[in-house]
Write an enzyme that holds these catalytic residues in place. Sequence first.
Site, PDB file in Angstrom:
ATOM      1  N   ILE A  64       0.972  -1.186  -0.020  1.00  0.00           N
ATOM      2  CA  ILE A  64       0.227  -0.015  -0.043  1.00  0.00           C
ATOM      3  C   ILE A  64       0.878   1.171  -0.114  1.00  0.00           C
ATOM      4  O   ILE A  64       1.605   1.263   0.854  1.00  0.00           O
ATOM      5  CB  ILE A  64      -1.021   0.081   1.264  1.00  0.00           C
ATOM      6  CG1 ILE A  64      -1.624  -1.237   1.268  1.00  0.00           C
ATOM      7  CG2 ILE A  64      -1.783   1.179   1.289  1.00  0.00           C
ATOM      8  CD1 ILE A  64      -2.417  -1.243   2.862  1.00  0.00           C
ATOM      9  N   THR A 101       4.190   1.841   2.818  1.00  0.00           N
ATOM     10  CA  THR A 101       5.035   2.644   2.285  1.00  0.00           C
ATOM     11  C   THR A 101       4.715   4.303   2.593  1.00  0.00           C
ATOM     12  O   THR A 101       3.772   4.757   2.483  1.00  0.00           O
ATOM     13  CB  THR A 101       5.321   2.493   0.751  1.00  0.00           C
ATOM     14  OG1 THR A 101       4.430   3.113   0.020  1.00  0.00           O
ATOM     15  CG2 THR A 101       5.285   1.149   0.182  1.00  0.00           C
ATOM     16  N   ASP A 157       9.310   7.233  -2.191  1.00  0.00           N
ATOM     17  CA  ASP A 157       8.717   8.199  -2.793  1.00  0.00           C
ATOM     18  C   ASP A 157       8.226   7.781  -3.995  1.00  0.00           C
ATOM     19  O   ASP A 157       9.154   7.298  -4.864  1.00  0.00           O
ATOM     20  CB  ASP A 157       9.924   9.523  -2.898  1.00  0.00           C
ATOM     21  CG  ASP A 157       9.334  10.809  -3.542  1.00  0.00           C
ATOM     22  OD1 ASP A 157       8.124  10.600  -4.384  1.00  0.00           O
ATOM     23  OD2 ASP A 157       9.973  11.716  -3.616  1.00  0.00           O
ATOM     24  N   ASN A 160      -2.158   3.990  -3.630  1.00  0.00           N
ATOM     25  CA  ASN A 160      -3.265   4.871  -2.901  1.00  0.00           C
ATOM     26  C   ASN A 160      -2.338   6.515  -2.756  1.00  0.00           C
ATOM     27  O   ASN A 160      -3.374   7.539  -2.870  1.00  0.00           O
ATOM     28  CB  ASN A 160      -3.296   4.522  -1.440  1.00  0.00           C
ATOM     29  CG  ASN A 160      -3.984   5.704  -0.516  1.00  0.00           C
ATOM     30  OD1 ASN A 160      -5.192   6.058  -0.676  1.00  0.00           O
ATOM     31  ND2 ASN A 160      -3.047   5.850   0.372  1.00  0.00           N
ATOM     32  N   TYR A 207      -6.081  18.451 -11.216  1.00  0.00           N
ATOM     33  CA  TYR A 207      -6.322  17.268 -10.543  1.00  0.00           C
ATOM     34  C   TYR A 207      -7.236  16.213 -11.136  1.00  0.00           C
ATOM     35  O   TYR A 207      -7.266  15.025 -11.010  1.00  0.00           O
ATOM     36  CB  TYR A 207      -6.791  17.660  -8.862  1.00  0.00           C
ATOM     37  CG  TYR A 207      -7.206  16.583  -7.883  1.00  0.00           C
ATOM     38  CD1 TYR A 207      -6.323  15.426  -7.564  1.00  0.00           C
ATOM     39  CD2 TYR A 207      -8.433  16.171  -7.896  1.00  0.00           C
ATOM     40  CE1 TYR A 207      -6.588  14.440  -6.560  1.00  0.00           C
ATOM     41  CE2 TYR A 207      -8.867  15.119  -6.987  1.00  0.00           C
ATOM     42  CZ  TYR A 207      -7.802  14.425  -6.492  1.00  0.00           C
ATOM     43  OH  TYR A 207      -8.445  13.189  -5.745  1.00  0.00           O
ATOM     44  N   LYS A 218      -6.824  12.307 -12.383  1.00  0.00           N
ATOM     45  CA  LYS A 218      -7.588  11.206 -11.845  1.00  0.00           C
ATOM     46  C   LYS A 218      -8.432  10.509 -13.165  1.00  0.00           C
ATOM     47  O   LYS A 218      -8.372   9.259 -13.133  1.00  0.00           O
ATOM     48  CB  LYS A 218      -8.578  11.528 -10.690  1.00  0.00           C
ATOM     49  CG  LYS A 218      -7.977  11.682  -9.540  1.00  0.00           C
ATOM     50  CD  LYS A 218      -7.070  10.607  -9.026  1.00  0.00           C
ATOM     51  CE  LYS A 218      -6.468  10.903  -7.489  1.00  0.00           C
ATOM     52  NZ  LYS A 218      -5.716   9.702  -7.059  1.00  0.00           N
TER      53      LYS A 218
END
Length: 277
Positions: free
Chosen positions: A8, A33, A54, A81, A145, A149
């Site tokens: 994740i 992470t 990163d 995520n 943004y 997506k």
Amino acid sequence: MTRPVVLITGCSSGIGQALAGVFLDAGYGVWATARNTDTLAQLVARGAVAIQLDVNDAAQIGQCAARLQAEAGRLDVLINNAGYGAMGPVLDADRETLLRQFDTNVFAPLQLVRACADLLRDSQGLIVNIGSVSGVTTTPFSGVYCASKAALHALSDALRLELHPFGIEVMTVLPGAIASDFGNNASAAITLPESSWFKPWEKAIQARAKASQNAGSTPAAAFARELLDYVKNPLRPQEALIGASARKMVALKRWLPTSILDSQLRKRFGLDQRKIN
């Protein structure tokens, strides 16, 4: 029986941290992470493996995949995520802003899929890409943004089709309003120079940045539990809408005539009056 393993990204807080917690509760081997592994201390205390990552660092992605192969030997679920929300008028978004947004929300998930593809193929695994209702229903002052997506959704669709022969499934998750640090982070990433045409709309832009943090927002833990249920379901959907207003936001785009939706959004954000001067 070997425990399933989930990787994740973006587990320092919010949705990622909640996901790591519910997957630990469900008996998964959780690889969590974050750019700063100090933020993962509570998850490590519960048995998670902390990985410094990163998602925009190709070398760290490669190291993460190599470590998974060497230590876990498998990967059953990859959850992309980690995300970033750049807010502000599209006209004010310079090339650096565009690249930073797409690097994190589009290119990084794809690079993680590429790095982990062999492990996912061996386990007949699942890729979960966390998209957004904003990738379906575009709102003012979040265009960059929203575009990132929407691009992630398109890549997810292509991956779902292309990886089917290899037994790898892909699920796209479209969160609605989820209580997390996203609103604060988005507010800090607003692009609005003093010379902007849209300076008079500064309050509206700030409100858009925090739109997902209203009083009715779905708690991150509730979001995580619902997503876990989808992951564990053999008949899981290809697309999952989770959280407050998720279905409503998608329905607005899919069922309302564009002219009516535009009118409603212009009115909500104070864009319904001409400003010539």
